[in-house]
Design a protein around this motif. Structure first.
Motif, PDB file in Angstrom:
ATOM      1  N   ASP A   1      20.141  74.800  83.031  1.00  0.00           N
ATOM      2  CA  ASP A   1      18.992  74.840  82.129  1.00  0.00           C
ATOM      3  C   ASP A   1      18.317  73.473  82.064  1.00  0.00           C
ATOM      4  O   ASP A   1      17.089  73.384  82.011  1.00  0.00           O
ATOM      5  N   VAL A   2      19.109  72.417  82.043  1.00  0.00           N
ATOM      6  CA  VAL A   2      18.568  71.059  82.005  1.00  0.00           C
ATOM      7  C   VAL A   2      17.734  70.782  83.246  1.00  0.00           C
ATOM      8  O   VAL A   2      16.619  70.240  83.176  1.00  0.00           O
ATOM      9  N   ALA A   3      18.255  71.150  84.396  1.00  0.00           N
ATOM     10  CA  ALA A   3      17.567  70.880  85.652  1.00  0.00           C
ATOM     11  C   ALA A   3      16.266  71.675  85.776  1.00  0.00           C
ATOM     12  O   ALA A   3      15.300  71.205  86.388  1.00  0.00           O
ATOM     13  N   ARG A   4      16.213  72.873  85.196  1.00  0.00           N
ATOM     14  CA  ARG A   4      15.029  73.721  85.312  1.00  0.00           C
ATOM     15  C   ARG A   4      13.922  73.347  84.336  1.00  0.00           C
ATOM     16  O   ARG A   4      12.747  73.611  84.584  1.00  0.00           O
ATOM     17  N   ALA A   5      14.265  72.747  83.222  1.00  0.00           N
ATOM     18  CA  ALA A   5      13.273  72.449  82.184  1.00  0.00           C
ATOM     19  C   ALA A   5      12.389  71.268  82.578  1.00  0.00           C
ATOM     20  O   ALA A   5      12.839  70.328  83.240  1.00  0.00           O
ATOM     21  N   GLU A   6      11.144  71.305  82.127  1.00  0.00           N
ATOM     22  CA  GLU A   6      10.251  70.172  82.349  1.00  0.00           C
ATOM     23  C   GLU A   6      10.553  69.039  81.370  1.00  0.00           C
ATOM     24  O   GLU A   6      10.402  67.859  81.704  1.00  0.00           O
ATOM     25  N   HIS A   7      10.950  69.412  80.165  1.00  0.00           N
ATOM     26  CA  HIS A   7      11.245  68.430  79.128  1.00  0.00           C
ATOM     27  C   HIS A   7      12.536  68.820  78.419  1.00  0.00           C
ATOM     28  O   HIS A   7      12.732  69.986  78.080  1.00  0.00           O
ATOM     29  N   VAL A   8      13.409  67.846  78.178  1.00  0.00           N
ATOM     30  CA  VAL A   8      14.678  68.071  77.489  1.00  0.00           C
ATOM     31  C   VAL A   8      14.762  67.098  76.322  1.00  0.00           C
ATOM     32  O   VAL A   8      14.604  65.876  76.506  1.00  0.00           O
ATOM     33  N   LEU A   9      14.992  67.624  75.131  1.00  0.00           N
ATOM     34  CA  LEU A   9      15.177  66.790  73.945  1.00  0.00           C
ATOM     35  C   LEU A   9      16.448  67.201  73.222  1.00  0.00           C
ATOM     36  O   LEU A   9      16.730  68.397  73.091  1.00  0.00           O
ATOM     37  N   VAL A  10      17.203  66.216  72.754  1.00  0.00           N
ATOM     38  CA  VAL A  10      18.410  66.456  71.969  1.00  0.00           C
ATOM     39  C   VAL A  10      18.071  66.185  70.507  1.00  0.00           C
ATOM     40  O   VAL A  10      17.575  65.097  70.174  1.00  0.00           O
ATOM     41  N   VAL A  11      18.312  67.163  69.647  1.00  0.00           N
ATOM     42  CA  VAL A  11      17.910  67.076  68.239  1.00  0.00           C
ATOM     43  C   VAL A  11      19.153  67.035  67.363  1.00  0.00           C
ATOM     44  O   VAL A  11      20.042  67.884  67.486  1.00  0.00           O
ATOM     45  N   GLU A  12      19.195  66.069  66.452  1.00  0.00           N
ATOM     46  CA  GLU A  12      20.324  65.942  65.521  1.00  0.00           C
ATOM     47  C   GLU A  12      19.826  65.419  64.188  1.00  0.00           C
ATOM     48  O   GLU A  12      18.734  64.854  64.088  1.00  0.00           O
ATOM     49  N   GLU A  13      20.648  65.575  63.147  1.00  0.00           N
ATOM     50  CA  GLU A  13      20.223  65.155  61.811  1.00  0.00           C
ATOM     51  C   GLU A  13      20.662  63.734  61.471  1.00  0.00           C
ATOM     52  O   GLU A  13      20.141  63.139  60.537  1.00  0.00           O
ATOM     53  N   GLY A  14      21.598  63.172  62.198  1.00  0.00           N
ATOM     54  CA  GLY A  14      22.070  61.832  61.895  1.00  0.00           C
ATOM     55  C   GLY A  14      21.011  60.772  62.136  1.00  0.00           C
ATOM     56  O   GLY A  14      19.946  61.028  62.709  1.00  0.00           O
ATOM     57  N   THR A  15      21.308  59.557  61.708  1.00  0.00           N
ATOM     58  CA  THR A  15      20.395  58.439  61.914  1.00  0.00           C
ATOM     59  C   THR A  15      20.513  57.912  63.343  1.00  0.00           C
ATOM     60  O   THR A  15      21.538  58.103  64.000  1.00  0.00           O
ATOM     61  N   PRO A  16      19.482  57.255  63.854  1.00  0.00           N
ATOM     62  CA  PRO A  16      19.526  56.770  65.232  1.00  0.00           C
ATOM     63  C   PRO A  16      20.500  55.614  65.409  1.00  0.00           C
ATOM     64  O   PRO A  16      20.840  54.919  64.458  1.00  0.00           O
ATOM     65  N   GLY A  17      20.962  55.445  66.665  1.00  0.00           N
ATOM     66  CA  GLY A  17      21.856  54.328  66.986  1.00  0.00           C
ATOM     67  C   GLY A  17      23.281  54.773  67.178  1.00  0.00           C
ATOM     68  O   GLY A  17      23.957  55.141  66.216  1.00  0.00           O
ATOM     69  N   GLY A  18      23.769  54.757  68.425  1.00  0.00           N
ATOM     70  CA  GLY A  18      25.155  55.127  68.712  1.00  0.00           C
ATOM     71  C   GLY A  18      25.473  56.547  68.324  1.00  0.00           C
ATOM     72  O   GLY A  18      26.534  56.825  67.745  1.00  0.00           O
ATOM     73  N   THR A  19      24.612  57.506  68.692  1.00  0.00           N
ATOM     74  CA  THR A  19      24.684  58.851  68.144  1.00  0.00           C
ATOM     75  C   THR A  19      25.236  59.876  69.132  1.00  0.00           C
ATOM     76  O   THR A  19      25.362  59.620  70.318  1.00  0.00           O
ATOM     77  N   TRP A  20      25.483  61.072  68.608  1.00  0.00           N
ATOM     78  CA  TRP A  20      25.821  62.210  69.455  1.00  0.00           C
ATOM     79  C   TRP A  20      24.678  62.499  70.418  1.00  0.00           C
ATOM     80  O   TRP A  20      24.890  62.744  71.606  1.00  0.00           O
ATOM     81  N   GLY A  21      23.442  62.452  69.922  1.00  0.00           N
ATOM     82  CA  GLY A  21      22.296  62.708  70.774  1.00  0.00           C
ATOM     83  C   GLY A  21      22.192  61.726  71.926  1.00  0.00           C
ATOM     84  O   GLY A  21      21.872  62.112  73.057  1.00  0.00           O
ATOM     85  N   ALA A  22      22.459  60.462  71.657  1.00  0.00           N
ATOM     86  CA  ALA A  22      22.420  59.460  72.720  1.00  0.00           C
ATOM     87  C   ALA A  22      23.520  59.702  73.739  1.00  0.00           C
ATOM     88  O   ALA A  22      23.316  59.541  74.954  1.00  0.00           O
TER      89      ALA A  22
END
Length: 340
Positions: free
Chosen positions: A261-282
């Motif tokens: 799915d990642v390879a097929r998509a034009e845009h991939v975004l990871v969404v999370e509720e935590g604050t930025p910096g050293g995150t699950w999303g990163a």
């Protein structure tokens, strides 16, 4: 389709089923006995049916997890309720230096079946010390598994697997999700439906008519309602087709089922509720970028809450905690930037 149960009812039912199945299972936490049944009523009815194995504790999160560790290391299993996930900071030492390390630091692998349940997240007006999403602080600890409650996943199946795994687990529960309805694979509404893309049922994929969206949102269970509303807005207002992928196990991150799915998509975004910096999303963005670098059209992006404490005033809280509109704006920004 909708199940009849709310997410909180399904979680409560899962705990009842687990206690009926396993006489070695204990539950510990503050104010969890009937008739109160915990701050969010997740433990309702358990102490009445299993009075010897549901233990109401003093206000000492470190002590609660310490007792749970002792139970697990002597052949039992334990589920801990931290009243608010923010207070998991008070038992971080027991989780890091006892729960997780005990699996392998004695010269042979031991089973440490401890599940620490943590109600997390904002959008309830509870203020700075009762609204945080602290998942990122537990990522990267060897032998510590992280899961998140989801309306798309079978909670009983997830908890059974976690307890059988033998590694301690942090189980995060986004509080506003408690009142949402649970879902079963198939149609969700007039536009979207979902299925699982792996045999273990870790990855749920929501799409419109089963199509492969030009945008892939990767998120966690607590963000499902906001991600789905964003996908609906983008489809109806912008004709942007969005697929939402939701994993139950946050860490160790299991990327293989989603790589196509990642390879097929034009845009991939990871969404999370935590604050930025050293995150699950990163962490997810890095892993996916490394695995799909030669097939990605654009770098994997991230969407998170603001770099601030969570205010108690509701109108200010909405400015800090990631909302549906923040997801919509992030997707629109990516699409616009890449089509200039």
């Amino acid at each position: 389709m909708l199940r009849t149960d709310r997410v909180v009812d399904e979680l409560n039912g899962a705990l009842h089923a687990l206690f009926a199945e396993d006489a070695r299972l204990f539950l510990l936490g503050e104010d969890i006995l009937d008739p109160y049944g915990g701050a969010f009523k997740v433990t309702a009815g358990l102490s009445t049916k299993h009075p010897d194995r549901v233990i109401s504790t003093p206000i000492s999160e470190s002590g609660i997890v310490g007792v749970a560790n002792g139970l697990a290391l002597t052949g039992n299993r334990a589920i801990v309720e931290i009243m608010f996930g923010d207070f998991a900071a008070l038992c971080f030492d027991q989780i890091l230096n006892v729960s997780a390390k005990s699996v392998s630091m004695y010269g042979r692998r031991l089973s440490v079946p401890v599940v620490v349940r943590c109600p997390v997240g904002g959008n309830r007006g509870y203020g700075p010390t009762h609204s945080q999403s602290l998942q990122k602080h537990f990522i990267g600890i060897p032998d510590l598994v992280l899961h998140e409650l989801s309306p798309l996943h079978d909670t009983l199946r997830v908890l059974r697997r976690v307890l059988a795994d033998g590694r301690p687990c942090m189980f995060f529960e986004n509080k506003p999700l408690y009142g949402e309805r649970s879902l079963t694979p198939g149609p969700i509404d007039d536009l979207f439906g979902y299925d699982f893309i792996d045999e273990d049922g870790n990855w749920a994929r929501v799409s419109s008519d089963g199509s492969e969206g030009t945008v892939l949102l990767i998120t966690t269970g607590g963000l499902v309602p906001r991600a789905l509303e964003a996908a609906r807005t983008l489809l109806l207002e912008d004709e942007t087709d969005v697929t939402v992928a939701v994993c139950s196990q946050l860490y160790p991150f299991l990327p293989d089922p989603i790589l196509g799915d990642v390879a097929r998509a034009e845009h991939v975004l990871v969404v999370e509720e935590g604050t930025p910096g050293g995150t699950w999303g990163a962490e997810v963005a890095q892993r996916l970028g490394e695995a799909c670098w030669d097939r990605l059209e654009h770098p994997v992006g991230t969407v998170s809450s603001r770099d601030a404490i969570v205010p108690a005033a509701r109108h200010l809280e909405r400015q800090v905690v990631v909302q549906t509109q923040d997801i919509v704006d992030a997707v629109r920004g990516r699409v616009a930037t890449c089509t200039r």
